[in-house]
Design an enzyme around this catalytic site. Structure first.
Site, short mmCIF file in Angstrom:
data_model
loop_
_atom_site.label_atom_id
_atom_site.label_comp_id
_atom_site.label_asym_id
_atom_site.label_seq_id
_atom_site.Cartn_x
_atom_site.Cartn_y
_atom_site.Cartn_z
N LYS A 85 1.00 -1.27 -0.04
CA LYS A 85 -0.21 0.05 0.00
C LYS A 85 0.85 1.24 -0.01
O LYS A 85 2.15 1.18 0.26
CB LYS A 85 -1.02 -0.04 1.19
CG LYS A 85 -0.06 0.05 2.55
CD LYS A 85 -1.23 -0.52 3.66
CE LYS A 85 -0.33 -0.36 5.16
NZ LYS A 85 -1.03 -0.80 6.02
N MET A 127 10.15 25.07 1.00
CA MET A 127 9.39 24.23 -0.08
C MET A 127 10.32 23.39 -0.82
O MET A 127 10.18 22.19 -0.85
CB MET A 127 8.28 24.90 -0.81
CG MET A 127 7.37 23.97 -1.54
SD MET A 127 6.05 24.98 -2.36
CE MET A 127 5.30 25.70 -1.15
N ARG A 143 -11.14 0.10 14.83
CA ARG A 143 -10.84 0.84 13.43
C ARG A 143 -11.43 0.47 12.56
O ARG A 143 -12.81 1.37 11.93
CB ARG A 143 -9.38 0.83 13.07
CG ARG A 143 -8.89 1.81 12.10
CD ARG A 143 -7.30 1.83 11.93
NE ARG A 143 -7.02 0.64 11.10
CZ ARG A 143 -5.62 0.23 10.72
NH1 ARG A 143 -4.87 1.34 10.78
NH2 ARG A 143 -5.40 -0.81 10.15
N TYR A 201 13.92 31.33 6.31
CA TYR A 201 12.60 32.22 6.60
C TYR A 201 12.81 32.21 8.18
O TYR A 201 13.17 31.31 8.74
CB TYR A 201 11.46 31.31 5.92
CG TYR A 201 11.13 31.29 4.73
CD1 TYR A 201 10.91 32.49 4.06
CD2 TYR A 201 10.83 30.06 3.94
CE1 TYR A 201 10.48 32.35 2.58
CE2 TYR A 201 10.66 29.92 2.67
CZ TYR A 201 10.58 31.12 1.95
OH TYR A 201 10.03 31.20 0.56
C1 LIG Z 1 -0.17 -1.77 6.95
C2 LIG Z 1 -0.78 -3.19 7.33
C3 LIG Z 1 -0.04 -4.22 7.62
C4 LIG Z 1 1.36 -3.88 7.59
O1 LIG Z 1 2.02 -3.52 8.94
P1 LIG Z 1 3.48 -3.41 9.05
O2 LIG Z 1 3.52 -3.10 10.26
O3 LIG Z 1 3.89 -2.54 8.12
O4 LIG Z 1 4.09 -4.81 8.91
C5 LIG Z 1 -0.88 -5.27 7.94
N1 LIG Z 1 -1.99 -5.32 8.08
C6 LIG Z 1 -2.90 -4.17 7.76
C7 LIG Z 1 -4.57 -4.50 7.81
C8 LIG Z 1 -2.26 -3.20 7.23
O5 LIG Z 1 -3.13 -1.93 7.36
#
Ligand SMILES: *Cc1c(COP(=O)(O)O)cnc(C)c1O
Length: 378
Positions: A42, A317, A140, A269
């Site tokens: 991801k 930036m 969550r 800045y």
């Molecule tokens: C991002 C994520 C992982 C991986 O987590 P890491 O700590 O990077 O290994 C696994 N399961 C879910 C549902 C996630 O959102």
């Protein structure tokens, strides 16, 4: 991407696919042959470039891939990834046709969407695999374990949707002997037991992210979901002895301007830094728009000629200033390491994270789209 390479700006991330493969094999060794690996790619593979990373991991034997969005899944399909791709961070029915067309597996985590999806898939005369997320204490996403009597009966109504996988997510698991981790795993097992008794036979039961892969072997179950450790970073400093990882990403640039300034010169800045002596200041072509965080101002350091040069003044930036007064023979165009190794010196993602009061994950995923990712060792 290409145009950034061609514009000559020498700010790049280098991605070492050899290190990535090494890390994957450490996970493989840890979980054994019998456990499947769903590699989390991801957020553009935690900033490492999802297409190249997924291709390398697929060749190495990754059984499946995890993405956050349908768009990320489509990108992998277009890069030629044939393995299962699970979309973990939300399904929107507007995207159903895209999901089906690209053979992506949705995660269902509440009843309303589950029912709507069942109807929509059924209306197309199709069946489709899904993974179910169980909330065992993270609050969550997911069907809450304690409310199983409310949602389990609804699953029996499913015809079009096939329960291929069931998973849960740890809120911690990085810390050794965490009671909460054990409690979550136990709750998950109870839910799986109920599902089996209700004659569901999901083939993929999974729970472990990086921390649990190292720390909680009894949570490996049928599949694991490593993210961070694939990229060579430890989910917690306590775990550095348990597994040997190699960082995959390094972030480099070159000195754009060098100037010798008299004592008392204000830099950047807001004039947050004033030279205390005659100083040699180097300006770098990287800024907060590249993900080089403004919180690094007057806190971070970079590597020049294998020595540390402090960031002085505010990160702006597109540009950052560092003090190279105490480093010998610095020249215009010298290589600067923002993250990674130079000689014996190293700046880690964890160190960077500390400068910005955050975690390595955020450092990596904040590196901007303007910074080309160059992949090595295909
Ligand atoms: C991002 C994520 C992982 C991986 O987590 P890491 O700590 O990077 O290994 C696994 N399961 C879910 C549902 C996630 O959102």
């Amino acid at each position: 991407m290409k145009s950034s390479v061609l514009n000559g700006r020498p700010t790049f991330c280098f991605i070492d696919l050899e290190a990535l493969r090494w890390n994957f094999q450490q996970v493989r060794a840890r979980v054994g042959r019998g456990v499947k690996i769903l590699s989390m790619v991801k957020a553009d593979a935690y900033g490492h470039g999802a297409r190249a990373v997924a291709a390398a991991l697929a060749a190495e034997g990754s059984d499946a891939f995890g993405v956050a969005t349908v768009e990320e899944g489509i990108d992998l399909r277009q890069a030629g990834i044939r393995q299962s791709i699970v979309v973990l961070a939300g399904l929107y029915l507007e995207q159903l046709d895209l999901l089906l067309q690209h053979e992506l597996i949705p995660v269902l985590h509440e009843l309303e969407t589950l029912k709507a999806l069942e109807k929509a898939v059924g209306a197309r005369g199709m069946t489709w695999p899904i993974h179910l997320e169980i909330d065992t204490g993270m609050a969550r996403l997911g069907f809450r374990d304690a409310q199983i009597d409310d949602w389990l009966p609804e699953l029996s109504q499913l015809k079009a949707l096939k329960l291929e996988g069931v998973f849960s997510h740890f809120s911690d698991a990085e810390t050794a002997n965490e009671n909460y981790t054990e409690k979550q795993l136990k709750s998950f097992r109870v839910v799986i037991g109920h599902l089996r008794r209700a004659t569901f036979a999901p083939s993929l039961i999974h729970m472990a992210k990086s921390g649990a892969i190292i720390n909680v072997p009894e949570s490996h179950l049928e599949m694991v979901r490593p993210g961070l450790i694939l990229y060579g970073i430890y989910p917690s400093p306590e775990l550095t002895k348990a597994i040997r990882l190699k960082p995959v990403l390094s972030w480099k640039t070159r000195i754009l301007q060098l100037q010798r300034l008299p004592r008392g010169s204000a830099i950047g800045y807001g004039r947050t830094f004033t030279t205390k002596k005659t100083s040699l200041i180097a300006t770098l072509p990287v800024g907060y728009a590249d993900g080089y965080k403004r919180l690094f101002s007057n806190r971070a350091a970079v590597l020049v000629r294998s020595e540390r040069a402090p960031v002085v003044g505010r990160v702006s930036m597109d540009l950052t200033t560092v003090d190279v007064t105490d480093i010998g023979k610095v020249q215009l165009g010298d290589e600067v390491v923002l993250l990674g190794r130079q000689g014996d010196a190293e700046i880690s993602a964890d160190e960077m994270a500390a400068w910005a009061n955050t975690i390595s994950y955020e450092i990596l995923t904040s590196i901007g789209a303007r910074v080309p990712r160059i992949h090595h060792h295909f």
